[in-house]
Design a protein around this motif. Structure first.
Motif, PDB file in Angstrom:
ATOM      1  N   LYS A  70       0.837  -1.199   0.000  1.00  0.00           N
ATOM      2  CA  LYS A  70       0.000   0.000   0.000  1.00  0.00           C
ATOM      3  C   LYS A  70       0.875   1.254   0.000  1.00  0.00           C
ATOM      4  O   LYS A  70       1.973   1.256   0.555  1.00  0.00           O
ATOM      5  CB  LYS A  70      -0.974  -0.026   1.175  1.00  0.00           C
ATOM      6  N   PRO A  71       0.385   2.317  -0.648  1.00  0.00           N
ATOM      7  CA  PRO A  71       1.188   3.550  -0.714  1.00  0.00           C
ATOM      8  C   PRO A  71       1.324   4.187   0.660  1.00  0.00           C
ATOM      9  O   PRO A  71       0.474   4.001   1.533  1.00  0.00           O
ATOM     10  CB  PRO A  71       0.391   4.443  -1.670  1.00  0.00           C
ATOM     11  N   PRO A  72       2.401   4.956   0.869  1.00  0.00           N
ATOM     12  CA  PRO A  72       2.593   5.594   2.180  1.00  0.00           C
ATOM     13  C   PRO A  72       1.517   6.645   2.432  1.00  0.00           C
ATOM     14  O   PRO A  72       0.966   7.236   1.499  1.00  0.00           O
ATOM     15  CB  PRO A  72       3.975   6.238   2.073  1.00  0.00           C
ATOM     16  N   GLU A  73       1.198   6.858   3.702  1.00  0.00           N
ATOM     17  CA  GLU A  73       0.226   7.869   4.082  1.00  0.00           C
ATOM     18  C   GLU A  73       0.832   9.250   3.842  1.00  0.00           C
ATOM     19  O   GLU A  73       1.989   9.509   4.170  1.00  0.00           O
ATOM     20  CB  GLU A  73      -0.125   7.708   5.568  1.00  0.00           C
ATOM     21  N   LEU A  74       0.045  10.140   3.264  1.00  0.00           N
ATOM     22  CA  LEU A  74       0.532  11.491   2.977  1.00  0.00           C
ATOM     23  C   LEU A  74       0.505  12.343   4.241  1.00  0.00           C
ATOM     24  O   LEU A  74      -0.393  12.206   5.071  1.00  0.00           O
ATOM     25  CB  LEU A  74      -0.333  12.148   1.905  1.00  0.00           C
ATOM     26  N   PRO A  75       1.468  13.261   4.379  1.00  0.00           N
ATOM     27  CA  PRO A  75       1.442  14.181   5.524  1.00  0.00           C
ATOM     28  C   PRO A  75       0.304  15.183   5.358  1.00  0.00           C
ATOM     29  O   PRO A  75      -0.270  15.315   4.269  1.00  0.00           O
ATOM     30  CB  PRO A  75       2.808  14.868   5.464  1.00  0.00           C
ATOM     31  N   ALA A  76      -0.009  15.904   6.413  1.00  0.00           N
ATOM     32  CA  ALA A  76      -1.061  16.917   6.380  1.00  0.00           C
ATOM     33  C   ALA A  76      -0.738  17.977   5.334  1.00  0.00           C
ATOM     34  O   ALA A  76       0.431  18.195   4.982  1.00  0.00           O
ATOM     35  CB  ALA A  76      -1.196  17.557   7.753  1.00  0.00           C
ATOM     36  N   HIS A  77      -1.768  18.658   4.850  1.00  0.00           N
ATOM     37  CA  HIS A  77      -1.587  19.728   3.862  1.00  0.00           C
ATOM     38  C   HIS A  77      -0.598  20.770   4.398  1.00  0.00           C
ATOM     39  O   HIS A  77      -0.696  21.188   5.544  1.00  0.00           O
ATOM     40  CB  HIS A  77      -2.925  20.387   3.556  1.00  0.00           C
ATOM     41  N   GLY A  78       0.362  21.167   3.570  1.00  0.00           N
ATOM     42  CA  GLY A  78       1.354  22.154   3.978  1.00  0.00           C
ATOM     43  C   GLY A  78       2.532  21.575   4.731  1.00  0.00           C
ATOM     44  O   GLY A  78       3.404  22.310   5.185  1.00  0.00           O
ATOM     45  N   HIS A  79       2.574  20.258   4.877  1.00  0.00           N
ATOM     46  CA  HIS A  79       3.683  19.587   5.558  1.00  0.00           C
ATOM     47  C   HIS A  79       4.383  18.653   4.576  1.00  0.00           C
ATOM     48  O   HIS A  79       3.796  18.222   3.590  1.00  0.00           O
ATOM     49  CB  HIS A  79       3.175  18.771   6.752  1.00  0.00           C
ATOM     50  N   ALA A  80       5.635  18.344   4.843  1.00  0.00           N
ATOM     51  CA  ALA A  80       6.392  17.401   4.023  1.00  0.00           C
ATOM     52  C   ALA A  80       7.196  16.483   4.929  1.00  0.00           C
ATOM     53  O   ALA A  80       7.821  16.944   5.880  1.00  0.00           O
ATOM     54  CB  ALA A  80       7.331  18.153   3.078  1.00  0.00           C
ATOM     55  N   ASP A  81       7.134  15.198   4.644  1.00  0.00           N
ATOM     56  CA  ASP A  81       7.993  14.246   5.347  1.00  0.00           C
ATOM     57  C   ASP A  81       9.336  14.231   4.641  1.00  0.00           C
ATOM     58  O   ASP A  81       9.404  14.156   3.411  1.00  0.00           O
ATOM     59  CB  ASP A  81       7.395  12.843   5.332  1.00  0.00           C
ATOM     60  N   ALA A 139       9.527  22.155  12.447  1.00  0.00           N
ATOM     61  CA  ALA A 139       9.676  20.727  12.177  1.00  0.00           C
ATOM     62  C   ALA A 139       9.401  19.911  13.431  1.00  0.00           C
ATOM     63  O   ALA A 139       9.543  20.397  14.551  1.00  0.00           O
ATOM     64  CB  ALA A 139      11.098  20.424  11.681  1.00  0.00           C
ATOM     65  N   THR A 140       9.008  18.662  13.204  1.00  0.00           N
ATOM     66  CA  THR A 140       8.823  17.727  14.307  1.00  0.00           C
ATOM     67  C   THR A 140      10.186  17.271  14.802  1.00  0.00           C
ATOM     68  O   THR A 140      11.214  17.497  14.170  1.00  0.00           O
ATOM     69  CB  THR A 140       8.044  16.487  13.850  1.00  0.00           C
ATOM     70  N   LEU A 187      11.972  13.392   9.548  1.00  0.00           N
ATOM     71  CA  LEU A 187      11.300  14.476  10.247  1.00  0.00           C
ATOM     72  C   LEU A 187      10.243  15.031   9.324  1.00  0.00           C
ATOM     73  O   LEU A 187      10.258  14.801   8.113  1.00  0.00           O
ATOM     74  CB  LEU A 187      12.263  15.568  10.712  1.00  0.00           C
ATOM     75  N   THR A 188       9.283  15.752   9.886  1.00  0.00           N
ATOM     76  CA  THR A 188       8.226  16.390   9.115  1.00  0.00           C
ATOM     77  C   THR A 188       8.383  17.887   9.254  1.00  0.00           C
ATOM     78  O   THR A 188       8.528  18.393  10.363  1.00  0.00           O
ATOM     79  CB  THR A 188       6.839  15.946   9.621  1.00  0.00           C
ATOM     80  N   VAL A 189       8.385  18.589   8.110  1.00  0.00           N
ATOM     81  CA  VAL A 189       8.509  20.043   8.135  1.00  0.00           C
ATOM     82  C   VAL A 189       7.168  20.670   7.777  1.00  0.00           C
ATOM     83  O   VAL A 189       6.384  20.117   7.014  1.00  0.00           O
ATOM     84  CB  VAL A 189       9.625  20.553   7.194  1.00  0.00           C
ATOM     85  N   ASP A 190       6.922  21.843   8.342  1.00  0.00           N
ATOM     86  CA  ASP A 190       5.704  22.605   8.116  1.00  0.00           C
ATOM     87  C   ASP A 190       6.037  23.748   7.172  1.00  0.00           C
ATOM     88  O   ASP A 190       6.621  24.746   7.588  1.00  0.00           O
ATOM     89  CB  ASP A 190       5.180  23.128   9.452  1.00  0.00           C
ATOM     90  N   THR A 191       5.681  23.609   5.907  1.00  0.00           N
ATOM     91  CA  THR A 191       6.022  24.639   4.928  1.00  0.00           C
ATOM     92  C   THR A 191       5.184  25.901   5.097  1.00  0.00           C
ATOM     93  O   THR A 191       5.522  26.940   4.543  1.00  0.00           O
ATOM     94  CB  THR A 191       5.877  24.111   3.488  1.00  0.00           C
ATOM     95  N   GLY A 192       4.121  25.826   5.868  1.00  0.00           N
ATOM     96  CA  GLY A 192       3.311  27.007   6.149  1.00  0.00           C
ATOM     97  C   GLY A 192       3.958  27.928   7.163  1.00  0.00           C
ATOM     98  O   GLY A 192       3.579  29.088   7.292  1.00  0.00           O
ATOM     99  N   ASN A 193       4.921  27.429   7.915  1.00  0.00           N
ATOM    100  CA  ASN A 193       5.647  28.227   8.908  1.00  0.00           C
ATOM    101  C   ASN A 193       7.118  28.301   8.524  1.00  0.00           C
ATOM    102  O   ASN A 193       7.996  27.953   9.297  1.00  0.00           O
ATOM    103  CB  ASN A 193       5.505  27.611  10.307  1.00  0.00           C
ATOM    104  N   ALA A 194       7.363  28.772   7.309  1.00  0.00           N
ATOM    105  CA  ALA A 194       8.731  28.856   6.807  1.00  0.00           C
ATOM    106  C   ALA A 194       9.388  30.155   7.259  1.00  0.00           C
ATOM    107  O   ALA A 194       8.753  31.195   7.330  1.00  0.00           O
ATOM    108  CB  ALA A 194       8.737  28.776   5.283  1.00  0.00           C
TER     109      ALA A 194
END
Length: 87
Positions: free
Chosen positions: A2-13, A37-38, A56-63
């Protein structure tokens, strides 16, 4: 598979693979200076030569700068091909 779960909108793993834990931590630190980032999660890379895999997961909305200006001017390349070593 199964494909990997996508991160929340505006975030990138982000996956960092390096020959040493210190090198992986240095790259993660640079990302944290640009994005919220987490906490990183580190694992053995599972390669013949050892190494470290760091997630780690980054939040591109808080750049922060310079990422904010780069994000506002960047355009998708249209190259959405998966690398041969990715699932």
């Amino acid at each position: 598979m199964k494909p990997p779960e996508l991160p929340a909108h505006g975030h990138a793993d982000v996956r960092i693979v390096a020959s040493s834990p210190e090198t992986a931590r240095q790259v993660a630190e640079v990302l944290r200076r640009c994005f919220a980032a987490t906490e990183q999660r580190s694992y053995p890379a599972g390669t013949v030569n050892g190494g470290t895999l760091l997630h780690l997961t980054v939040d591109t909305g808080n750049a922060a700068e310079p990422a904010r200006s780069w994000l506002s001017t960047s355009r998708p390349s249209g190259d959405d091909r998966t690398r041969t070593d990715e699932v």
